[in-house]
Design a protein around this motif. Structure first.
Motif, PDB file in Angstrom:
ATOM      1  N   LYS A   1       7.545  -5.025   0.327  1.00  0.00           N
ATOM      2  CA  LYS A   1       8.799  -4.257   0.331  1.00  0.00           C
ATOM      3  C   LYS A   1       8.927  -3.354   1.552  1.00  0.00           C
ATOM      4  O   LYS A   1       9.661  -2.373   1.531  1.00  0.00           O
ATOM      5  CB  LYS A   1       8.918  -3.432  -0.947  1.00  0.00           C
ATOM      6  CG  LYS A   1       9.075  -4.298  -2.190  1.00  0.00           C
ATOM      7  CD  LYS A   1       9.316  -3.486  -3.440  1.00  0.00           C
ATOM      8  CE  LYS A   1       9.495  -4.411  -4.640  1.00  0.00           C
ATOM      9  NZ  LYS A   1       9.702  -3.651  -5.884  1.00  0.00           N
TER      10      LYS A   1
ATOM     11  N   ALA B   1      10.425  -1.991   4.743  1.00  0.00           N
ATOM     12  CA  ALA B   1      11.784  -2.052   5.290  1.00  0.00           C
ATOM     13  C   ALA B   1      11.711  -2.358   6.777  1.00  0.00           C
ATOM     14  O   ALA B   1      11.083  -1.634   7.536  1.00  0.00           O
ATOM     15  CB  ALA B   1      12.499  -0.720   5.059  1.00  0.00           C
TER      16      ALA B   1
ATOM     17  N   GLU C   1      18.149   3.914   2.729  1.00  0.00           N
ATOM     18  CA  GLU C   1      18.975   2.945   2.002  1.00  0.00           C
ATOM     19  C   GLU C   1      18.242   2.285   0.837  1.00  0.00           C
ATOM     20  O   GLU C   1      18.748   2.289  -0.294  1.00  0.00           O
ATOM     21  CB  GLU C   1      19.528   1.894   2.963  1.00  0.00           C
ATOM     22  CG  GLU C   1      20.475   0.915   2.295  1.00  0.00           C
ATOM     23  CD  GLU C   1      21.097  -0.052   3.285  1.00  0.00           C
ATOM     24  OE1 GLU C   1      21.553  -1.131   2.860  1.00  0.00           O
ATOM     25  OE2 GLU C   1      21.118   0.266   4.500  1.00  0.00           O
ATOM     26  N   PRO C   2      17.037   1.709   1.040  1.00  0.00           N
ATOM     27  CA  PRO C   2      16.361   1.076  -0.111  1.00  0.00           C
ATOM     28  C   PRO C   2      15.954   2.077  -1.187  1.00  0.00           C
ATOM     29  O   PRO C   2      15.967   1.740  -2.386  1.00  0.00           O
ATOM     30  CB  PRO C   2      15.131   0.408   0.511  1.00  0.00           C
ATOM     31  CG  PRO C   2      14.938   1.065   1.829  1.00  0.00           C
ATOM     32  CD  PRO C   2      16.287   1.479   2.294  1.00  0.00           C
TER      33      PRO C   2
ATOM     34  N   ALA D   1      19.054   3.149  -3.155  1.00  0.00           N
ATOM     35  CA  ALA D   1      19.466   2.014  -3.990  1.00  0.00           C
ATOM     36  C   ALA D   1      18.651   1.984  -5.281  1.00  0.00           C
ATOM     37  O   ALA D   1      19.194   1.745  -6.378  1.00  0.00           O
ATOM     38  CB  ALA D   1      19.306   0.707  -3.223  1.00  0.00           C
ATOM     39  N   LEU D   2      17.337   2.217  -5.172  1.00  0.00           N
ATOM     40  CA  LEU D   2      16.486   2.257  -6.367  1.00  0.00           C
ATOM     41  C   LEU D   2      16.873   3.419  -7.279  1.00  0.00           C
ATOM     42  O   LEU D   2      16.909   3.278  -8.511  1.00  0.00           O
ATOM     43  CB  LEU D   2      15.016   2.389  -5.958  1.00  0.00           C
ATOM     44  CG  LEU D   2      14.362   1.175  -5.304  1.00  0.00           C
ATOM     45  CD1 LEU D   2      12.962   1.534  -4.789  1.00  0.00           C
ATOM     46  CD2 LEU D   2      14.264   0.012  -6.283  1.00  0.00           C
TER      47      LEU D   2
ATOM     48  N   ASN E   1       6.835   3.811   5.230  1.00  0.00           N
ATOM     49  CA  ASN E   1       7.215   2.412   5.299  1.00  0.00           C
ATOM     50  C   ASN E   1       6.019   1.482   5.164  1.00  0.00           C
ATOM     51  O   ASN E   1       6.081   0.478   4.467  1.00  0.00           O
ATOM     52  CB  ASN E   1       7.928   2.134   6.620  1.00  0.00           C
ATOM     53  CG  ASN E   1       8.705   0.838   6.588  1.00  0.00           C
ATOM     54  OD1 ASN E   1       9.377   0.552   5.612  1.00  0.00           O
ATOM     55  ND2 ASN E   1       8.614   0.057   7.640  1.00  0.00           N
TER      56      ASN E   1
ATOM     57  N   ILE F   1       7.805   2.043  -0.573  1.00  0.00           N
ATOM     58  CA  ILE F   1       8.912   1.601  -1.426  1.00  0.00           C
ATOM     59  C   ILE F   1       8.368   0.998  -2.713  1.00  0.00           C
ATOM     60  O   ILE F   1       8.913   1.211  -3.802  1.00  0.00           O
ATOM     61  CB  ILE F   1       9.796   0.581  -0.669  1.00  0.00           C
ATOM     62  CG1 ILE F   1      10.413   1.235   0.570  1.00  0.00           C
ATOM     63  CG2 ILE F   1      10.889   0.027  -1.573  1.00  0.00           C
ATOM     64  CD1 ILE F   1      11.173   0.280   1.468  1.00  0.00           C
TER      65      ILE F   1
ATOM     66  N   ASP G   1       9.278   2.371  -6.459  1.00  0.00           N
ATOM     67  CA  ASP G   1       9.766   1.435  -7.477  1.00  0.00           C
ATOM     68  C   ASP G   1       8.929   1.547  -8.750  1.00  0.00           C
ATOM     69  O   ASP G   1       9.461   1.631  -9.870  1.00  0.00           O
ATOM     70  CB  ASP G   1       9.724   0.014  -6.923  1.00  0.00           C
ATOM     71  CG  ASP G   1      10.497  -0.980  -7.775  1.00  0.00           C
ATOM     72  OD1 ASP G   1      11.349  -0.546  -8.580  1.00  0.00           O
ATOM     73  OD2 ASP G   1      10.253  -2.194  -7.643  1.00  0.00           O
TER      74      ASP G   1
END
Length: 414
Positions: A73, A75, A233-234, A237-238, A356, A372, A376
């Motif tokens: 994951k 980015a 952004e990611p 979004a989560l 990252n 990420i 999650d």
């Protein structure tokens, strides 16, 4: 070359042997500098032995097995797309024309070993496309390793992410009996261009030969100034997927009278701020789009950056939020007027680095550094800090080691 083949092979084997030991010693030196009770040296009858003291072997094994878990994951920057546009619009040539010869290697057996000659290729491009010959020369020069710019073995270890490494320069220039050839593997070209766009451009790094070109320089500088934002952004979004109250790039806090409270010029903006109402937590997140690294020497550099610089930056923001929970509460009331009705007075404030790429600081930081993948898992309530149980070989005494692991080892077992 045929006459001297046996000598060349012998010399290469010796260089490979020395190089492999340089790598081992370099890695262990960096480990020892980070965790000074982890590594020792023993010399018996003139033979050097490098020892990893207990319980570090189990910890290092866990770290190296855990790191790949985060890679799915990561980015990635889309900078290659923009780079192609910069080349096309400013220097009169398409990137695809510059790399078209690579496809010949798939089509013609002549090129199956990747052996080409760049000189006639450059002449053909300039003649057919009427583009700047100096730019064409510099473009390929910036992707070439030759006798003049290659690093010494020593510098390969001290500067192992240098732009002069073969990692970022897929063209090898070879002098064979006085004739210049270029070795360019199809997959190596694709790998190097991918690494340039994801692990060099976004960090302000690009070939020295390209630095005279203003538009390329401006493009790389822009990426360098904004690359931390690629994580926003990611993550948001989560957060939105889990319907958690959140805000990104917070420079000021909204107030009902319109007199917003600015923090950009005091403690600095907060990259991501979110509320976990189930566990009564306010998360203050600092995004660090750290460069992907693969060795202890470079992880040591990351570790120093976090310890010497980033921790204090994050701590200032945590302290501010702790002291201004009422301001944060009002801010989210303004952002979510119909759904946010939480009182934050008794909420705990938790600081987190969002990174990252995995790095050694993840396992020994003052604040959690989460990829990420970790975020999650956290939002899915699957995030667990692993604990280790070690038994003293001499006394049989059992010790539980917890996060931050390496600090806890030094505290409990030295």
């Amino acid at each position: 070359m045929r006459q001297n083949l046996e000598g060349y092979v012998s010399l290469l084997e010796e260089l490979l042997y020395i190089g492999s030991w340089c790598l081992v010693i370099s890695e262990n030196t960096a480990r020892s500098q980070l965790f000074n009770t982890s590594t020792g040296i023993q010399i018996i009858e003139g033979e050097l032995n490098i020892l990893t003291h207990q319980p570090y072997p189990e910890l290092f094994k866990y770290v190296f097995n855990d790191m790949p878990r985060h890679n799915s994951k990561v980015a990635l920057s889309d900078s290659m797309i923009e780079f192609k546009e910069i080349i096309k619009e400013n220097y009169g040539v398409k990137y695809d024309d510059l790399s078209a010869f690579i496809n010949q290697q798939l089509q013609s057996p002549v090129y199956k070993l990747g052996l080409s000659k760049i000189a006639p290729l450059k002449e053909a491009i300039v003649k057919e496309l009427k583009c700047d010959a100096n730019f064409i020369d510099d473009f390929y020069a910036g992707l070439t390793v030759n006798k003049e710019n290659c690093l010494s073995i020593e510098k390969c270890f001290f500067n192992n992410q240098s732009e002069f490494r073969f990692t970022y320069r897929p063209i090898l220039e070879l002098n064979v009996d006085g004739v210049i050839y270029n070795l360019i593997g199809y997959n190596k070209w694709l790998e190097s261009m991918s690494l340039l766009s994801t692990n060099a451009f976004p960090f302000g790094l690009y070939p020295t030969e390209w630095k005279k070109y203003i538009k390329i320089k401006e493009f790389v500088q822009k990426l360098d100034n904004t690359h931390d934002k690629i994580l926003e952004e990611p993550i948001t979004a989560l957060l939105n997927e889990k319907s958690l109250f959140n805000d990104a790039n917070v420079e000021s806090f909204k107030q009902p009278n319109g007199q917003n409270i600015n923090i950009k010029n005091t403690v600095g903006d907060i990259d991501i701020l979110f509320i976990d109402t189930e566990f009564e937590l306010i998360y203050v997140c600092e995004c660090k789009h750290n460069r992907s690294r693969h060795d202890m020497n470079n992880w040591r550099r990351d570790y120093a950056n976090f310890k010497d610089k980033y921790e204090s930056q994050l701590e200032r923001k945590i302290v501010w939020v702790n002291q201004n929970k009422n301001v944060v509460e009002t801010h989210f009331n303004q952002l979510y007027p119909e759904t946010f009705n939480e009182g934050l007075t008794n909420y705990d404030v938790r600081g987190v680095f969002i990174i990252n790429a995995p790095t050694i600081y993840m396992y020994n930081g003052k604040y959690k550094a989460m990829t990420i993948t970790d975020i999650d898992n956290l939002l899915n309530r699957d995030y667990v800090d692993r604990k280790f149980e070690f038994t003293n070989e001499d006394t049989g005494e059992k010790t539980i080691i917890e996060y931050p692991y390496f600090d806890d080892v030094q505290l409990k077992m030295t």
